[in-house]
Design an enzyme around this catalytic site. Structure first.
Site: not given
Ligand code: BV8
Ligand code: ZN
Length: 258
Positions: A118, A194-195
């Site tokens: 990303h 951690g995802t």
């Molecule tokens: C795509 C960079 C093709 C930016 C990020 C409708 C319209 C358009 C697209 C979509 C749509 N519906 C669905 C989609 C697809 C969409 C998607 O998946 N949406 C989700 C919400 C359903 N994906 C996209 O749009 C991707 N592109 O599909 O292109 C396309 C093109 C046009 C039209 C359609 C499709 C692009 C996605 C990339 C977005 N950018 N990041 C920035 O950082 O600001 S995403 C961002 O959130 C992160 O990078 C990561 O990937 C994602 C989730 O975050 P996590 O890393 O998992 O962190 P999170 O906070 O969620 O969780 C933390 C975890 O850690 C928890 O589980 C917690 O328990 C744990 N934790 C906490 N403490 C600890 C720990 N673990 C270990 N130790 C600890 N101490």
């Protein structure tokens, strides 16, 4: 207690993949994506801010948020999880690190050739002509009201700079995604750290490894559903679980020499 079958699988792995999300940087003080909006930012949904539409509508709001996050990263240090991942690479023949994170903490812990699915905070580019900006970004002072900072202008076309990250609705860099999928298909063992596994196509990576026959380990304080055999869950913070896994598998305390 780490199951001995997992320790055996890790010791005999020839190709190891580590796949990380925001949780690996949590113990460095970097808010995870879910709670990336503390304090002043509480009124916004991260997924709504991390889009080209949000930037078009209010570039200063979005740039301000990323400058706040970039400042958090500059102030942060890699934690024992980042160091354990860098150390793990020294114990296997082939090692691939894939991250969803846009911080550079893996690199600062000594990992190299990190696959950033990303993008990264460190490489802003022009929103208009897409040229990456050559002038290094100034050290951000926390946007005082934590809300709006005008983005710098592109020296080539005068367009606004945008963060070098992949926003929702934007495609992932093809080379990075293909390299990640190839590594997942070919690995013996994948450790997912951690995802929340909700964002696609990045969230495909652990599934791809599992369906290709690899052993998959999830490290997360939150319970993760186990799929079937060849899947393990180490429930706890990455900064504790990874150094312990390294110690039990290779008898090396983190940072031990010799
Ligand atoms: C795509 C960079 C093709 C930016 C990020 C409708 C319209 C358009 C697209 C979509 C749509 N519906 C669905 C989609 C697809 C969409 C998607 O998946 N949406 C989700 C919400 C359903 N994906 C996209 O749009 C991707 N592109 O599909 O292109 C396309 C093109 C046009 C039209 C359609 C499709 C692009 C996605 C990339 C977005 N950018 N990041 C920035 O950082 O600001 S995403 C961002 O959130 C992160 O990078 C990561 O990937 C994602 C989730 O975050 P996590 O890393 O998992 O962190 P999170 O906070 O969620 O969780 C933390 C975890 O850690 C928890 O589980 C917690 O328990 C744990 N934790 C906490 N403490 C600890 C720990 N673990 C270990 N130790 C600890 N101490
Ligand atoms: Zn430009």
């Amino acid at each position: 207690m780490i199951p001995s079958s997992l320790l055996t699988a890790l010791r005999s792995a020839r190709r190891l993949v580590v796949f990380t999300g925001a949780g690996v940087s949590a113990e460095s003080g970097i808010p995870t994506f879910r709670d990336a909006l503390t304090g002043l930012w509480q009124r916004f949904d991260p997924a709504a801010l991390a889009t080209p539409e949000a930037f078009r509508r209010d570039p200063a709001l979005v740039w301000g948020w990323y400058e706040w996050r970039r400042m958090k990263v500059l102030q942060a240090q890699p934690n024992p999880a980042h160091h354990a991942i860098a150390e793990l690479a020294r114990h296997v023949a082939e090692f691939t690190l894939i991250t969803q994170n846009v911080d550079d903490l893996h690199e600062r812990a000594g990992s190299d050739a990190v696959i950033h699915l990303h993008g990264s905070l460190q490489q802003p580019r022009c929103f208009a002509c897409a040229r990456s900006s050559t002038t290094p970004l100034a050290v951000p002072n926390e946007p005082e009201d934590g809300r709006r900072v005008e983005p710098p202008r592109c020296t080539h076309c005068g367009g606004r700079l945008r963060p070098g990250v992949v926003w929702f609705g934007e495609s992932l860099p093809a080379t990075a995604l293909n390299a990640a999928f190839d590594a997942a298909r070919q690995c013996d063992l994948l450790i997912s750290v951690g995802t929340s596994g909700v964002v696609y196509p990045a969230a495909e990576v652990p599934h791809l490894a599992w369906t290709s026959g690899a052993v998959v380990v999830h490290i997360n304080p939150q319970a993760a559903a186990r799929q079937a055999e060849r899947e393990f869950v180490l429930r706890g913070p990455a900064g504790e679980e990874l150094p312990e896994l390294l110690r039990q598998a290779f008898g090396r305390a983190l940072g031990a020499r010799g």
